[in-house]
Motif scaffolding. Sequence first.
Motif, PDB file in Angstrom:
ATOM      1  N   ALA A 198       3.569  -1.381  -5.866  1.00 47.66           N
ATOM      2  CA  ALA A 198       3.029  -0.865  -4.538  1.00 47.66           C
ATOM      3  C   ALA A 198       1.498  -0.616  -4.494  1.00 47.66           C
ATOM      4  O   ALA A 198       1.174  -0.836  -3.393  1.00 47.66           O
ATOM      5  N   LEU A 199       1.037  -0.910  -5.543  1.00 47.84           N
ATOM      6  CA  LEU A 199      -0.553  -0.960  -5.611  1.00 47.84           C
ATOM      7  C   LEU A 199      -1.423  -1.726  -4.497  1.00 47.84           C
ATOM      8  O   LEU A 199      -2.009  -1.434  -3.702  1.00 47.84           O
ATOM      9  N   PRO A 200      -0.823  -3.086  -4.524  1.00 49.15           N
ATOM     10  CA  PRO A 200      -1.481  -3.690  -3.415  1.00 49.15           C
ATOM     11  C   PRO A 200      -1.257  -3.200  -1.901  1.00 49.15           C
ATOM     12  O   PRO A 200      -2.231  -3.610  -1.113  1.00 49.15           O
ATOM     13  N   THR A 201      -0.210  -2.860  -1.531  1.00 48.66           N
ATOM     14  CA  THR A 201      -0.071  -2.413  -0.273  1.00 48.66           C
ATOM     15  C   THR A 201      -1.057  -1.050  -0.162  1.00 48.66           C
ATOM     16  O   THR A 201      -1.356  -0.966   1.033  1.00 48.66           O
ATOM     17  N   LEU A 202      -0.929  -0.186  -1.008  1.00 46.66           N
ATOM     18  CA  LEU A 202      -2.152   0.849  -0.944  1.00 46.66           C
ATOM     19  C   LEU A 202      -3.475   0.411  -0.593  1.00 46.66           C
ATOM     20  O   LEU A 202      -4.164   1.205  -0.133  1.00 46.66           O
ATOM     21  N   VAL A 203      -3.711  -0.505  -1.605  1.00 48.19           N
ATOM     22  CA  VAL A 203      -5.291  -1.079  -1.405  1.00 48.19           C
ATOM     23  C   VAL A 203      -5.345  -1.806  -0.110  1.00 48.19           C
ATOM     24  O   VAL A 203      -6.366  -1.500   0.518  1.00 48.19           O
ATOM     25  N   ASP A 204      -4.502  -2.561   0.550  1.00 48.77           N
ATOM     26  CA  ASP A 204      -4.509  -2.943   1.826  1.00 48.77           C
ATOM     27  C   ASP A 204      -4.522  -2.238   2.965  1.00 48.77           C
ATOM     28  O   ASP A 204      -5.430  -2.274   4.158  1.00 48.77           O
ATOM     29  N   ASP A 205      -3.822  -0.902   2.727  1.00 47.43           N
ATOM     30  CA  ASP A 205      -4.217   0.202   3.926  1.00 47.43           C
ATOM     31  C   ASP A 205      -5.384   1.296   3.682  1.00 47.43           C
ATOM     32  O   ASP A 205      -5.427   1.896   4.655  1.00 47.43           O
TER      33      ASP A 205
END
Length: 363
Positions: free
Chosen positions: A78-85
């Motif tokens: 899930a980390l990439p999504t949290l970074v992206d937002d």
Amino acid sequence: MPPRARRAALALLAAALCGCAAPATPLPTPTPVTLVYAASSPGAEQAVIAWNAVHPDIQVEYRPEADPADLVQVDLHALPTLVDDGTLTDLTGLIDYDLPLRYADGTWQAVTLGGTATYAVPQDTHPLVLAYRPEVLAGLGLPVPSTWQEYADLGRDLHAADPGLLLAGLPADDPAWFAGLTAQAGARSWDDEPARRVAGYWGDLVAAGVVGPDPGDPAAVTAITDRPPAGWAIAPLPRWTPGDPVGANRGGSATAITTASAHREQAARFLVWMNANPEGATLLVAEDGIVPADLDLLPELIADRPGAEVLTAEAAAVPEYRALPTTDRTDTALRELITAALDTGTAQAFLDAVATLSSLEQP
């Protein structure tokens, strides 16, 4: 000179002559800071209790569903999504510059996403190993495979010796093992040759009837897993070429600081203590049974675990982690597609699954 002024002057002169200074004004006591940590594990809760007992100036509240929070436990998928937002803080400057040296390159790359920013500190890792039933292999005179070609050969030899035996039962409901094996083969997206090669490999084994869809099938002789069944032996994960150092991993988690936090320096102190300090990491291992990602701490903390040497070596062999902002979406689809491919039982179904994942990988 008035007597009061003279006494003050003499006092100052005496202080100067004896090398003393006038009493300084006491520094104000720092106001205690309270951090909110959103996590959900017994180990995290115990770590908070232990930290609070000796850090009255930085107190941490363990609140599993807190939003917003200062710190969060993050699944690496899930980390990439949290970074992206924009949810996570770049930890550069908040943690020691040499902290990455304590982790496998692939593990640390998972929290940097291959860039210059660091978005979390790894907590646990899930190296894949080959678990097997030693009494079955020994009874049939079959060796423990060290390459994937030998593993496929073992499946056919088992089936020939006893059609009731399966090489493995594959966990369709948690197909992170499949993603991990594509990364081991060198895949950087679902639309490349290594991903298709791994899909074809497992599709052929399914079509041959030597592997099945039930990870708990009593007929299974081996398992590709990060949690070996009790009583089974474990060996390093097979490699695509003999001597290849690259293993595989089915994920892990990390601790991050949110951009909503007003106390990032204090949060970083707790974060590092919990994940890269023996006191904090010991609690996580004891309560949650994790394999700590910190390679400096790992050997001692799991020394009494069966197969500790294999787990330690495989944790250091983590390949580069492939993650995109769409990873959480493809993870959901992967579960459904692998389930369907196992039910279909054809090699083409696995290749079709990878083709579908490739289309979902696009933002």
